[in-house]
Design a protein around this motif. Structure first.
Motif, PDB file in Angstrom:
ATOM      1  N   ALA A 233      34.210  22.597  41.214  1.00 46.66           N
ATOM      2  CA  ALA A 233      35.633  22.696  41.542  1.00 46.66           C
ATOM      3  C   ALA A 233      36.173  21.353  42.030  1.00 46.66           C
TER       4      ALA A 233
ATOM      5  N   ALA B 243      43.375  27.037  38.091  1.00 50.06           N
ATOM      6  CA  ALA B 243      42.865  27.891  39.169  1.00 50.06           C
ATOM      7  C   ALA B 243      43.045  29.369  38.845  1.00 50.06           C
ATOM      8  N   TRP B 244      44.240  29.782  38.418  1.00 47.70           N
ATOM      9  CA  TRP B 244      44.441  31.215  38.229  1.00 47.70           C
ATOM     10  C   TRP B 244      43.672  31.735  37.028  1.00 47.70           C
TER      11      TRP B 244
ATOM     12  N   TRP C 181      34.728  26.105  32.634  1.00 53.22           N
ATOM     13  CA  TRP C 181      34.477  27.062  33.702  1.00 53.22           C
ATOM     14  C   TRP C 181      34.050  28.424  33.165  1.00 53.22           C
TER      15      TRP C 181
ATOM     16  N   TYR D 229      29.357  25.973  42.238  1.00 54.12           N
ATOM     17  CA  TYR D 229      30.766  26.257  41.938  1.00 54.12           C
ATOM     18  C   TYR D 229      31.683  25.316  42.720  1.00 54.12           C
TER      19      TYR D 229
ATOM     20  N   PHE E 254      36.575  34.911  36.944  1.00 50.41           N
ATOM     21  CA  PHE E 254      35.555  35.235  37.944  1.00 50.41           C
ATOM     22  C   PHE E 254      35.734  36.673  38.441  1.00 50.41           C
ATOM     23  N   ALA E 255      36.990  37.075  38.677  1.00 45.62           N
ATOM     24  CA  ALA E 255      37.244  38.443  39.141  1.00 45.62           C
ATOM     25  C   ALA E 255      36.843  39.459  38.078  1.00 45.62           C
TER      26      ALA E 255
ATOM     27  N   TYR F  93      26.866  29.356  44.347  1.00 44.04           N
ATOM     28  CA  TYR F  93      28.192  29.128  44.915  1.00 44.04           C
ATOM     29  C   TYR F  93      28.395  27.661  45.293  1.00 44.04           C
TER      30      TYR F  93
ATOM     31  N   LEU G  93      39.913  31.849  38.352  1.00 45.78           N
ATOM     32  CA  LEU G  93      39.737  32.935  39.311  1.00 45.78           C
ATOM     33  C   LEU G  93      39.876  34.298  38.633  1.00 45.78           C
TER      34      LEU G  93
END
Length: 695
Positions: A552, A683-684, A101, A548, A690-691, A545, A687
């Motif tokens: 996912a 996931a965390w 990812w 993505y 990505f953030a 997106y 994310l």
């Protein structure tokens, strides 16, 4: 013996001592009600006393409990990190997915922009003679920075996220344009903001004209906009525009070797979202825009071509039906005067450019000579001698496209609808082709194309127009106009924003090559083409997106399949359970000691009723203490030793037997625990990455 409730008239309460008065840190005047007493403490003194007391309590807590809690937390954290940094866990499937990812998000948020813009390199499409040094121009249309006017019904978190993502898209696309292509000049074709016309000005009449009723979808927001979004908010948006577009251009010009490069950055062409359209334009709004971005009507000589920028949204007020009933001259007269004087302004701009090429001062100077006042000739004024100035190829810039008959096709590069397939035997395009064409229509604060009569008059007054560029439509459109409009070729430039209804935003590159001598005469009289254009496409953020989401789903399937295989093939679980003896660690929830009544003062534990009174005045009730080193020493606490495990089965938590007896954990429990742990870990981390990329 307890004191009776009623003592009669002879009963007198015991006189309060100073200790009683100050037992709760209040001054005696508080109880006496004497506010005039000189010993009364001020509010500042009470606040300082409160801070001192709080600091002492915090220091006491740190000495007795806080330090131990911090050390325990650090130890447990370090221990967990050590357990996670094993070879089998680092190179496990969840972490390998995270690595995958990282690459996917770098591609979607960074590398794809570089790749798209790299394919637009000038040398890939320019076709000039060997040794040519063309002047390179980038045309940007309709960035329309997202603001509260764009999606007024969206809640704040979604609105803020939308603004952040669209701004990031603009920064990346335009940043790559400046970094890789490094154009000599940049021209914007209007609609810099989405709601610029709606933000109230500090001066002037901002009321809506009576002849321009708003649509019902906006009427309920007008009062709120006027209250919360004014001049200060517009200035913030101006700064936001500068951060996205001006700073990269300035930064690019400061690189070594570009100190003497001639560059232009023109943002003055207004759009209907900046000012409004036609009769609905408010003069204070236009004054504010031109104060910060420059005059909407201007002439620039760039690359030996004359660029004429026209405020077409103001010009359209003259052709509106309201012009026959209301005085709209303040709106359209500046553009009308500019066009009437254009045949004089163009040669002046060209002559100044030629003087600069010859190394002369652009402005003419008076002759330096001494004359008698009585004999001086004041009519002898210097001039630019524009009668001899040659005319350069002219490029027209307008936000609103020129008029064309309804259904005029826009060509194969239009994204929204490809050209209709011509019938067998027909070589030309299908006309009319309404799906591929720009709609000839109007509405509140917009008009898709200029009025026909105004378009013909505009081209005629500008003169020698070899090419026209416009914006407003958000999609690409290329066509050649009719004989009445002198067969001008016009390109409507795509919007550079991802939020303007086009899947793949873009911009247009223009290469100019028109070599002249010092007098303005072409060095190659036989050269017919002096201008080349190229459409540069940016990546589709929606497609990114969607990819993505697809990745996912695949990642979740992989983790679910792995969770089912763990108990079947006896794989090492990814989820970490407590080690043996974890329930007895210093950070356990259950207490390892029990404080007696006399310990409550020392550890600050809550206490009420009689016990509290006894703890504060132990000497009055037969309890004795010895103070040593600032701490109270009383009877020993009741310790619960780790080896004292009687009744252990009674307080073991149910449902977590696997932590103590792994043999009793069910297969379903292992699968669920593995799924949750691996999905959450992946996931965390993804994310968070990505953030960080979008911060």
């Amino acid at each position: 013996m307890a004191r009776p409730y009623n003592h009669g008239s002879s009963y007198k309460p015991k006189q309060s001592t100073n200790w009683d008065r100050h037992a709760y840190s209040y001054s005696s005047n508080f109880f006496n009600g004497d506010s005039s007493n000189s010993n009364n403490t001020s509010l500042v003194e009470d606040f300082v006393a409160f801070l001192k007391k709080a600091f002492r309590a915090l220091a006491k807590f740190w000495r007795e409990r806080g330090r131990r809690m911090v050390v325990t937390a650090l130890y447990n954290t370090a221990h967990q990190i050590k357990r996670n940094l094993t070879y089998n866990r680092i190179f496990s499937i969840p972490h390998l997915l995270v690595g995958f990812w990282v690459v996917v998000l770098l591609w979607g948020e960074r590398w794809t922009f570089h790749s798209y813009v790299e394919s637009c390199a000038w040398e890939n499409w320019e076709n000039w003679p060997a040794g040519a040094q063309p002047h390179r121009v980038a045309l940007i249309a309709d960035p329309q920075l997202i603001d509260p006017h764009s999606y007024p019904g969206r809640p704040w978190p979604i609105q803020a996220l939308t603004i952040k993502l669209t701004d990031n898209y603009l920064k990346r696309g335009y940043g790559q344009l400046q970094e890789q292509l490094d154009p000599d000049s940049v021209f914007f074709l209007g609609d810099l903001f989405d709601g610029g016309r709606e933000w109230k000005t500090a001066h002037g009449d901002f009321r809506d004209p009576s002849w321009g009723p708003r649509p019902k979808s906006e009427q309920k927001y007008v009062k709120s906009w006027n209250k919360h979004y004014g001049e200060f908010y517009w200035l913030k948006e101006y700064g936001r525009f500068g951060e996205i577009f001006m700073k990269p251009w300035i930064r690019s010009g400061m690189l070594p070797g570009k100190e003497h490069k001639r560059r232009k950055f023109v943002t003055s062409v207004p759009g209907n979202h900046d000012l409004g359209f036609g009769a609905e334009i408010k003069i204070p709004v236009r004054n504010r825009f031109e104060t910060y971005f420059g005059e909407g009507n201007r002439v620039d000589v760039v690359g030996n071509h004359t660029f004429v920028s026209v405020d077409s949204v103001s010009m359209s007020a003259e052709a509106s039906p309201e012009a026959q009933r209301h005085d709209l001259k303040p709106i359209y007269m500046p553009t009308k005067i500019f066009l009437d004087r254009l045949q004089w302004l163009k040669p002046i701009a060209v002559e100044k450019e030629l003087r600069m090429m010859r190394g002369e001062v652009p402005e003419v100077q008076f002759k330096h000579r001494i004359e008698e006042v009585e004999k001086a000739n004041f009519k002898d004024k210097p001039s630019l001698e524009i009668e001899k100035t040659p005319e350069l190829p002219t490029i027209l810039l307008s936000h609103v496209p020129l008029y064309r008959p309804p259904g005029t096709p826009c060509g194969p590069l239009r994204e929204r609808h490809p050209p209709a397939k011509p019938p067998k035997g027909q070589t030309g395009p299908v006309i009319p082709d309404h799906g591929n064409a720009i709609s000839v229509s109007r509405g509140y604060q917009y008009q898709n194309v200029l009025d026909e009569e105004q378009s013909v008059d505009l081209v005629k007054k500008v003169g020698n127009v070899v090419h026209a560029f416009s914006g407003d439509d958000h999609d690409y459109c290329e066509l050649v106009h009719s004989e009445e409009q002198q067969k001008v070729r016009e390109i409507t430039v795509k919007s550079i924003s991802m939020a303007m209804g086009v899947n793949k935003p873009g911009f247009v590159l223009v290469s100019l090559w028109n070599p002249l001598d010092s007098e303005g005469k072409p060095l190659d009289p036989g050269q017919k083409q002096t201008l080349q254009t190229h459409l540069c496409i940016l990546p589709s953020q929606l497609s990114t997106y969607i990819r993505y989401v697809g990745f996912a789903i695949i990642s979740i399937i992989i983790l679910v399949v792995r969770a089912f295989l763990v108990p079947v093939f006896k794989f090492t679980p990814f989820a970490l359970g407590p080690e043996a003896g974890d329930q007895y660690r210093g950070g356990s929830v259950l207490p390892v000691f029990k404080a007696k009544v006399e310990d409550y003062d020392e550890y600050g534990l809550p206490s009420t009723g009689l016990g509290s009174s006894r703890a504060r005045s132990g000497s009055h009730h037969g309890h004795s203490r010895e103070k040593s080193r600032g701490k109270w020493r009383g009877a020993p606490r009741i310790e619960i030793k780790p080896d004292d495990r009687e009744g252990e089965k009674m307080w073991r938590p149910k449902g977590r037997g696997g932590y103590y007896n792994k043999g009793k954990e069910t297969v379903a429990g292992v699968v669920v625990r593995e799924m949750w742990t691996t999905v959450w870990r992946t996931a965390w981390m993804v994310l968070g990455w990505f953030a960080w990329l979008n911060w």
